[in-house]
Design an enzyme around this catalytic site. Structure first.
Site, mmCIF file in Angstrom:
data_model
loop_
_atom_site.group_PDB
_atom_site.id
_atom_site.type_symbol
_atom_site.label_atom_id
_atom_site.label_comp_id
_atom_site.label_asym_id
_atom_site.label_seq_id
_atom_site.Cartn_x
_atom_site.Cartn_y
_atom_site.Cartn_z
ATOM 1 N N PRO A 19 1.281 -1.136 -0.034
ATOM 2 C CA PRO A 19 -0.246 -0.332 -0.304
ATOM 3 C C PRO A 19 0.899 1.456 0.173
ATOM 4 O O PRO A 19 1.762 0.788 0.243
ATOM 5 C CB PRO A 19 -1.088 -0.303 1.155
ATOM 6 C CG PRO A 19 -0.435 -1.211 1.717
ATOM 7 C CD PRO A 19 0.209 -2.104 1.046
ATOM 8 N N LYS A 20 0.461 2.263 -0.301
ATOM 9 C CA LYS A 20 1.006 3.700 -0.542
ATOM 10 C C LYS A 20 0.479 4.403 0.740
ATOM 11 O O LYS A 20 -0.876 4.647 0.147
ATOM 12 C CB LYS A 20 0.890 4.690 -1.816
ATOM 13 C CG LYS A 20 1.876 5.863 -1.954
ATOM 14 C CD LYS A 20 1.494 6.637 -3.243
ATOM 15 C CE LYS A 20 2.476 7.674 -2.995
ATOM 16 N NZ LYS A 20 2.220 8.570 -2.038
ATOM 17 N N TRP A 21 0.961 4.552 1.547
ATOM 18 C CA TRP A 21 0.597 5.275 2.707
ATOM 19 C C TRP A 21 0.674 6.700 2.573
ATOM 20 O O TRP A 21 1.301 7.321 2.361
ATOM 21 C CB TRP A 21 0.786 4.570 3.756
ATOM 22 C CG TRP A 21 1.239 2.917 4.293
ATOM 23 C CD1 TRP A 21 2.074 2.298 3.302
ATOM 24 C CD2 TRP A 21 0.610 2.998 4.975
ATOM 25 N NE1 TRP A 21 1.788 0.525 4.313
ATOM 26 C CE2 TRP A 21 0.939 1.083 4.734
ATOM 27 C CE3 TRP A 21 -0.477 3.375 5.651
ATOM 28 C CZ2 TRP A 21 -0.368 -0.281 5.291
ATOM 29 C CZ3 TRP A 21 -1.215 1.812 6.382
ATOM 30 C CH2 TRP A 21 -1.152 0.870 6.197
ATOM 31 N N ASP A 60 -3.423 5.544 -0.521
ATOM 32 C CA ASP A 60 -2.930 6.082 -1.994
ATOM 33 C C ASP A 60 -2.865 6.024 -2.699
ATOM 34 O O ASP A 60 -2.125 6.823 -4.118
ATOM 35 C CB ASP A 60 -2.762 7.748 -1.579
ATOM 36 C CG ASP A 60 -1.912 8.934 -2.213
ATOM 37 O OD1 ASP A 60 -2.872 9.345 -2.598
ATOM 38 O OD2 ASP A 60 -1.012 9.874 -1.883
#
Length: 356
Positions: A44-46, A186
């Site tokens: 995941p893109k944090w 994101d």
């Protein structure tokens, strides 16, 4: 308070940072499509603040990608030092979760110069550190190893920390792209499993953000400053649960489309309600004159991120939607509800299971 770095500015390495720790952090190149192949790992893109958590100097420190010390602003992360042996460093992201969703607005409020305010906010809206890489552990340098080896080490030695999920399954990552928006993530990061940690480079990591669109009501216009009453931007709104129209951002009108847009929008100036638009024109043009319009026209726009109750950046106008009733343009456009089977943020943020 840390200052945002311009992309053209070099990053100076902290003077007393242990030479065994690579710096600055590895970056990601924005691409349109997730790469495919066994050499890729997906995460995941944090949506938070990037940070290197290390204690190689003898005390726990948390460095931003711009070499700013961040632990002062997030004192609640100090207990993480008990989970690291001497001379260790993890790469990760500082995030805040509120009501089950990542809250980037809350992150920004934490960067306060007053110690009393920092202590108050650390209790009211505590942050978490999500680790996704191990660079140094108990004095052993792991950054020269491949990501596949580093990930295995991370899961073995840092199992009591909160670890970012990772998968080699591209189909699963594609499902993340379609479902993560509801919990504030994101996009998706893809990393080469066969590469070492490349400090400051973008050659081994790419990021994909979902292309998001929303239907918004045209609530007003800003005029160009040429004195000819030509439209510079459309001011956009969404209806809340009580039927009130909230201003959510703007969309520039390209010169080639001006006449088309003007034909649809200018008649709505007549008998328009009194309305003020509280957000300044952040995307250039100075203090342009504004005018409200009757909220009767819907447009479809492309956006990248919602921050609080606004689009974080300007939007791109795609098309008019005369076929859609304005009353259908609600906050569900930007904050879709979770669907059955969507991943829950609490599950993503739980500590990694301890390995034997």
């Amino acid at each position: 308070m840390p200052r945002a770095r311009r992309s053209s500015e070099p990053v100076e390495r902290p003077a007393d940072l242990d030479p065994a720790i690579p710096f600055p952090p590895m970056e990601a190149e924005l691409v349109r499509d997730l790469p495919d192949g066994a050499e890729w790992q997906y995460e995941p893109k944090w949506d938070g603040f990037r940070g290197l958590l290390e204690n190689a100097s003898g005390q726990l420190r948390l460095w931003s990608r711009n070499a700013r010390p961040l632990l002062r602003y997030f004192p609640e992360l100090q207990p993480l030092g008990e989970l690291l042996p001497p001379r260790s460093c993890l790469d990760g992201e500082i995030v805040i979760v509120r009501d089950g969703v990542l809250d980037f607005d809350a992150m920004q409020t934490r960067l306060h110069p007053a110690d009393s305010r920092v202590r108050k906010l650390s209790a009211e809206i505590p942050a978490s550190f999500v680790a996704f890489d191990v660079l140094l552990w108990d004095g052993e340098e792991h950054w020269p190893e491949t990501l596949a080896d580093r990930r295995a080490t991370l899961e073995r030695v840092a199992s009591r920390c909160t670890l970012s999920p990772a998968t080699p399954d591209r189909d699963e990552a594609l499902e993340w792209l379609s479902s993560f928006e509801a919990i504030g993530l994101d996009g998706v990061i893809a990393k080469r499993r066969d590469e070492p940690y490349r400090a400051g480079e973008r050659t081994a990591v790419v990021k994909v953000k979902p292309e998001k669109t929303a239907d918004c009501v045209v609530a007003g216009v800003r005029w160009k400053s040429d004195g000819q009453r030509r439209i510079a931007t459309l001011l956009l709104g969404l209806f809340d649960d009580d039927g009130a129209l909230d201003y959510v951002g703007s969309s520039a009108v390209a010169p080639a489309r001006h006449d088309e847009i003007a034909d649809a929008v200018l008649p709505l100036l007549d008998n328009a309600p009194e309305r003020r638009f509280s957000e300044p024109n952040r995307w250039g043009g100075g203090e342009l004159e504004e005018a409200a319009v009757r909220p009767e026209l819907v447009v479809e726009v492309r956006y990248d991120k919602v921050q609080g109750r606004r689009f974080r950046h300007g939007t791109k106008l795609l098309r008019l939607r005369p076929d859609k009733d304005p009353s259908q343009c609600t906050w569900r456009e930007l904050r879709p509800p979770l669907a059955p089977g969507d991943p829950l943020l609490e599950r993503l943020l739980r500590p990694s299971p301890t390995r034997d």
